[in-house]
Write an enzyme that holds these catalytic residues in place. Structure first.
Site, mmCIF file in Angstrom:
data_model
loop_
_atom_site.group_PDB
_atom_site.id
_atom_site.type_symbol
_atom_site.label_atom_id
_atom_site.label_comp_id
_atom_site.label_asym_id
_atom_site.label_seq_id
_atom_site.Cartn_x
_atom_site.Cartn_y
_atom_site.Cartn_z
ATOM 1 N N GLU A 109 0.870 -1.172 0.000
ATOM 2 C CA GLU A 109 0.000 0.000 0.000
ATOM 3 C C GLU A 109 0.904 1.217 0.000
ATOM 4 O O GLU A 109 1.528 1.548 1.004
ATOM 5 C CB GLU A 109 -0.899 0.016 1.234
ATOM 6 N N ASP A 138 -4.545 8.913 11.061
ATOM 7 C CA ASP A 138 -3.231 8.332 11.302
ATOM 8 C C ASP A 138 -2.680 8.763 12.649
ATOM 9 O O ASP A 138 -2.869 9.901 13.094
ATOM 10 C CB ASP A 138 -2.244 8.737 10.202
#
Length: 272
Positions: free
Chosen positions: A49, A60
């Site tokens: 990814e 995140d």
């Protein structure tokens, strides 16, 4: 069936789960990343990814946010990432690349068909478009299908509604990313992964796409546990990015450090 769906994760006879690893393009710098990607291919990793870095990600944790910042400081954007993929993809024998891009930062300023066409032409095997607004999703599904570009859809364990899960199941054509818990990347469910089995089973009824579980997967034990609950693959992000950060900070060989990390998740002999 989509061209890449059956092969996105190589379900080998040894019973090992598929393995996807997350990295930001530009962290490590692209010349080092090229060698790292070739190493992943040689060592039998299924999927990378590869993110187009973007600032201020609310999903995140601090490790990946710092990674975004390091890559952005080097001037890495969508154009540079697509050039990188176009260069490295023909050299890969096994590894597939799922491009992760943020809708607002990397895509929305241009016509969607134009951007999707460029991504497909780069050789990316799939696309995970982050934070696509609801009003855009129908067009996104139509454009990617017309371009023959498989997509990664996402939903959250416990949090996503039945409608959201159904949409993820319907449109997954690279793989379906089941986020193990709602929160920021790098954090594992406090109660562990044990109750994922029901969600995996429910999603499985509606899709032939592989189901990959991420968020908090850090160790070989985590990989085995998640696979044992029925997932086809695991996605490892923050733990690997932290190894890159540490190697860069101490002037060590990033490729060798990351290779050691991959070996801690699975063995080369089993995946060869």
């Amino acid at each position: 069936m989509w061209p890449h769906m059956a092969e996105f994760f190589d379900q080998t006879a040894d019973g090992e789960p598929g393995l996807a690893l997350f990295l930001n393009a530009g962290d490590p710098p692209l010349d080092v990343l090229r060698d790292l990607v070739l190493m992943l291919d040689e060592d039998g990793v299924d999927c990378l990814e590869l993110a187009v870095p973007f600032p201020g990600s609310v999903t995140d944790g601090p490790v990946i946010r710092r990674s975004h910042d390091r890559a952005l400081a080097l001037g890495v954007g969508l154009a540079e990432v697509l050039s990188f993929i176009a260069d490295v993809r023909p050299r890969l024998k096994r590894l597939r690349i799922a491009l992760l891009a943020d809708w607002s930062y990397s895509v929305k300023s241009r016509p969607l068909p134009e951007v999707v066409a460029e991504i497909a032409q780069s050789g990316a095997d799939g696309l995970l478009l982050h934070a696509v607004p609801p009003r855009v999703r129908t067009g996104y599904y139509e454009v990617t299908k017309a371009a023959g570009l498989p997509i990664v859809t996402t939903c959250y364990h416990k949090v996503s509604t039945a409608q959201v899960q159904a949409e993820a199941v319907e449109h997954a054509s690279a793989y379906l990313y089941l986020v193990a818990q709602y929160g920021r990347s790098g954090t594992a469910p406090a109660e562990g992964f044990g109750d994922l089995a029901g969600t995996v089973s429910s999603l499985r009824k509606g899709t032939r796409a592989p189901i990959a579980v991420g968020f908090g997967v850090k160790t070989r034990d985590d990989v085995s546990t998640v696979h044992g609950l029925g997932a086809d693959a695991v996605i490892v992000g923050s733990a690997g990015v932290a190894r890159v950060e540490e190697a860069l900070a101490h002037g060590r060989d990033v490729v060798a450090e990351f290779q050691d990390f991959v070996k801690s998740l699975t063995t080369v002999e089993q995946r060869s």
